[in-house]
Design a protein around this motif. Structure first.
Motif, PDB file in Angstrom:
ATOM      1  N   ASP A  72      71.489   8.958  61.499  1.00  0.00           N
ATOM      2  CA  ASP A  72      71.068   7.949  62.468  1.00  0.00           C
ATOM      3  C   ASP A  72      69.553   8.010  62.648  1.00  0.00           C
ATOM      4  N   VAL A  73      68.908   6.868  62.547  1.00  0.00           N
ATOM      5  CA  VAL A  73      67.449   6.805  62.591  1.00  0.00           C
ATOM      6  C   VAL A  73      66.900   6.805  64.020  1.00  0.00           C
ATOM      7  N   ARG A  74      67.778   6.757  65.003  1.00  0.00           N
ATOM      8  CA  ARG A  74      67.313   6.581  66.378  1.00  0.00           C
ATOM      9  C   ARG A  74      66.805   7.860  67.041  1.00  0.00           C
ATOM     10  N   ASP A  75      66.522   8.868  66.252  1.00  0.00           N
ATOM     11  CA  ASP A  75      65.823  10.042  66.773  1.00  0.00           C
ATOM     12  C   ASP A  75      64.358  10.061  66.319  1.00  0.00           C
ATOM     13  N   ILE A  76      63.952   9.052  65.551  1.00  0.00           N
ATOM     14  CA  ILE A  76      62.617   9.069  64.952  1.00  0.00           C
ATOM     15  C   ILE A  76      61.538   8.715  65.968  1.00  0.00           C
ATOM     16  N   ASP A  77      61.809   7.773  66.876  1.00  0.00           N
ATOM     17  CA  ASP A  77      60.786   7.440  67.862  1.00  0.00           C
ATOM     18  C   ASP A  77      60.473   8.651  68.735  1.00  0.00           C
ATOM     19  N   TYR A  78      61.483   9.457  69.038  1.00  0.00           N
ATOM     20  CA  TYR A  78      61.300  10.647  69.863  1.00  0.00           C
ATOM     21  C   TYR A  78      60.338  11.625  69.201  1.00  0.00           C
ATOM     22  N   ILE A  79      60.603  11.956  67.941  1.00  0.00           N
ATOM     23  CA  ILE A  79      59.781  12.967  67.271  1.00  0.00           C
ATOM     24  C   ILE A  79      58.408  12.404  66.908  1.00  0.00           C
ATOM     25  N   ALA A  80      58.329  11.113  66.594  1.00  0.00           N
ATOM     26  CA  ALA A  80      57.040  10.516  66.237  1.00  0.00           C
ATOM     27  C   ALA A  80      56.139  10.391  67.461  1.00  0.00           C
ATOM     28  N   THR A  81      56.696  10.002  68.582  1.00  0.00           N
ATOM     29  CA  THR A  81      55.908   9.899  69.823  1.00  0.00           C
ATOM     30  C   THR A  81      55.362  11.255  70.236  1.00  0.00           C
ATOM     31  N   ASN A  82      56.177  12.289  70.057  1.00  0.00           N
ATOM     32  CA  ASN A  82      55.776  13.627  70.490  1.00  0.00           C
ATOM     33  C   ASN A  82      54.815  14.316  69.535  1.00  0.00           C
ATOM     34  N   ASN A  83      54.629  13.744  68.340  1.00  0.00           N
ATOM     35  CA  ASN A  83      53.774  14.374  67.328  1.00  0.00           C
ATOM     36  C   ASN A  83      52.854  13.331  66.688  1.00  0.00           C
ATOM     37  N   PRO A  84      51.910  12.788  67.446  1.00  0.00           N
ATOM     38  CA  PRO A  84      51.079  11.690  66.936  1.00  0.00           C
ATOM     39  C   PRO A  84      50.160  12.082  65.790  1.00  0.00           C
ATOM     40  N   ASP A  85      49.928  13.386  65.586  1.00  0.00           N
ATOM     41  CA  ASP A  85      49.038  13.823  64.508  1.00  0.00           C
ATOM     42  C   ASP A  85      49.776  14.126  63.214  1.00  0.00           C
ATOM     43  N   LEU A  86      51.084  13.909  63.213  1.00  0.00           N
ATOM     44  CA  LEU A  86      51.876  14.033  61.994  1.00  0.00           C
ATOM     45  C   LEU A  86      52.273  12.646  61.510  1.00  0.00           C
ATOM     46  N   THR A  87      52.471  12.526  60.210  1.00  0.00           N
ATOM     47  CA  THR A  87      52.929  11.274  59.614  1.00  0.00           C
ATOM     48  C   THR A  87      54.378  11.444  59.182  1.00  0.00           C
ATOM     49  N   PHE A  88      55.234  10.543  59.625  1.00  0.00           N
ATOM     50  CA  PHE A  88      56.658  10.618  59.328  1.00  0.00           C
ATOM     51  C   PHE A  88      57.024   9.529  58.327  1.00  0.00           C
ATOM     52  N   ILE A  89      57.439   9.953  57.134  1.00  0.00           N
ATOM     53  CA  ILE A  89      57.894   9.024  56.106  1.00  0.00           C
ATOM     54  C   ILE A  89      59.414   9.030  56.154  1.00  0.00           C
ATOM     55  N   ILE A  90      59.990   7.919  56.545  1.00  0.00           N
ATOM     56  CA  ILE A  90      61.436   7.839  56.706  1.00  0.00           C
ATOM     57  C   ILE A  90      62.033   7.326  55.405  1.00  0.00           C
ATOM     58  N   ASP A  91      62.540   8.252  54.629  1.00  0.00           N
ATOM     59  CA  ASP A  91      63.061   7.919  53.313  1.00  0.00           C
ATOM     60  C   ASP A  91      64.349   7.119  53.438  1.00  0.00           C
ATOM     61  N   HIS A  92      64.374   5.985  52.752  1.00  0.00           N
ATOM     62  CA  HIS A  92      65.470   5.005  52.767  1.00  0.00           C
ATOM     63  C   HIS A  92      65.438   4.127  54.018  1.00  0.00           C
ATOM     64  N   CYS A  93      64.444   4.353  54.894  1.00  0.00           N
ATOM     65  CA  CYS A  93      64.182   3.443  56.016  1.00  0.00           C
ATOM     66  C   CYS A  93      65.380   3.277  56.941  1.00  0.00           C
ATOM     67  N   GLY A  94      66.190   4.312  57.056  1.00  0.00           N
ATOM     68  CA  GLY A  94      67.349   4.222  57.921  1.00  0.00           C
ATOM     69  C   GLY A  94      68.467   3.364  57.376  1.00  0.00           C
ATOM     70  N   MET A  95      68.317   2.870  56.163  1.00  0.00           N
ATOM     71  CA  MET A  95      69.305   1.986  55.568  1.00  0.00           C
ATOM     72  C   MET A  95      70.721   2.578  55.705  1.00  0.00           C
ATOM     73  N   PRO A  96      71.697   1.804  56.192  1.00  0.00           N
ATOM     74  CA  PRO A  96      71.683   0.356  56.433  1.00  0.00           C
ATOM     75  C   PRO A  96      71.263  -0.045  57.841  1.00  0.00           C
ATOM     76  N   ARG A  97      70.610   0.846  58.561  1.00  0.00           N
ATOM     77  CA  ARG A  97      70.178   0.572  59.938  1.00  0.00           C
ATOM     78  C   ARG A  97      68.740   0.052  59.931  1.00  0.00           C
ATOM     79  N   ILE A  98      68.484  -0.941  59.108  1.00  0.00           N
ATOM     80  CA  ILE A  98      67.119  -1.446  58.918  1.00  0.00           C
ATOM     81  C   ILE A  98      66.543  -1.989  60.216  1.00  0.00           C
TER      82      ILE A  98
END
Length: 333
Positions: A194-220
């Motif tokens: 489930d891709v819905r944990d990505i905003d949490y970790i990305a917001t908390n770590n603004p100096d890291l770059t998060f590459i989401i492989d497969h873009c959450g597919m099929p949860r585009i």
């Protein structure tokens, strides 16, 4: 490098590659066999008939064949390796950092080696990360949130044991965090990706770059809304371009959505080798165009410069790869 009929040179970075070992002698149990069988099913469903491999070819490439598939036949200038261990399914691991490092040793200028972390490993895993940085100089890591580990059948980036790894990555200069968020593969669990944990970790770590492989597919949709608000989230397109042959309308819709929400500067091409070869995907992508309605919704046509960014320039900028002057956006006319 891909060269168009007009002589335009396109720098290609395949930002999602593996050299795996799913030969019978490395398969630990039924789960390992079903895992590679599911992958092979995807290969057969999406790949043009004249590009298909046998099950034996698919199960193990070896670094010599991988080099031919990527660098000779596949137009790839630089391959980014993303280890996935799956030791609960494969005796010596499915695609380990050591396997990928052997490929880099053979082609040091053409291979970028990433590491792998599993935050469930606790302090020992952080020590291993430190050793990997010292040994291989990695600046990126792969996380596979759906991987089984004993009684655990996956984890979330919201779990409290994840943040200490992000903190140590930042301290070590490991700023590119690849996270597998795609379709489930038997016997892995759908909700573990489930891709819905990505905003949490990305917001908390603004100096890291998060590459989401497969873009959450099929949860585009979920991915696009999250990445639209999180500027440090990139789309790792691996698997998505593979639909360009079997389901071109579906491919166009996914690309339209991501271009609308992220724009062309945060999309990274990936073939997901060895699910299939980058050769035919790149050829078909270079030929592919949006119709007028799709371009209007995306906010752009798939122009040559947009394709340049997606196929290589975005990843080159992210990984600090030097691009020849005649293959950059600032190339001479």
């Amino acid at each position: 490098m891909y060269v168009t009929e007009n002589g335009d040179k396109i720098f290609v970075v395949d930002a999602h590659c593996h050299v795996w070992d799913a030969r019978p002698e490395n398969i630990r149990n039924r789960n390992g066999q079903m895992f590679i069988d599911t992958f092979y099913g995807a290969h057969k469903a999406m790949t043009p008939a004249n590009q298909m491999w046998t099950a034996e070819e698919f199960a193990w490439q070896g670094i010599d064949k991988a080099a031919k598939d990527l660098f000779v036949d596949g137009y790839v200038d630089v391959a980014v390796m993303l280890p996935v261990y799956l030791r609960d399914f494969f005796i010596n691991g499915f695609n380990t950092t050591e396997q990928c490092s052997a490929f880099k040793k053979l082609h040091p200028e053409k291979v970028i080696l990433n590491g792998r972390i599993d935050p469930r490993d606790g302090p020992l895993g952080i020590k291993q990360l430190e050793r990997d940085v010292e040994q291989w100089g990695i600046t990126g890591v792969k996380l596979y949130t759906g991987e089984w580990k004993g009684a655990s059948r996956g984890y979330s980036m919201k779990d409290p044991f994840v943040q200490p790894y992000m903190d140590r990555c930042l301290e070590l200069g490991v700023r590119k965090i690849h996270i597998h968020k795609g379709p489930t593969t038997y016997p892995l669990d759908y909700d573990a990706f489930d891709v819905r944990d990505i905003d949490y970790i990305a917001t908390n770590n603004p100096d890291l770059t998060f590459i989401i492989d497969h873009c959450g597919m099929p949860r585009i949709d979920d991915f696009c809304f999250i990445a639209g608000q999180e500027s440090n989230v990139y789309a790792g397109l691996a698997l998505i371009p593979s639909y360009i042959h079997a389901r071109p309308k579906y491919f166009a819709k996914m690309m339209c959505d991501m271009l609308f929400y992220l724009g062309p500067d945060r999309l990274l091409f990936g073939s997901d080798y060895a699910i299939t070869s980058p050769n035919w995907i790149i050829e078909k992508f270079m030929e592919f165009e949006f119709d007028e309605e799709t371009a209007r919704e995306a906010g752009t046509h798939l122009t040559l410069d947009v394709k340049r960014k997606i196929l290589g320039l975005n990843a080159a900028k992210l990984y600090g790869i030097d691009v020849p002057a005649d293959q950059s956006l600032e190339k001479a006319a």
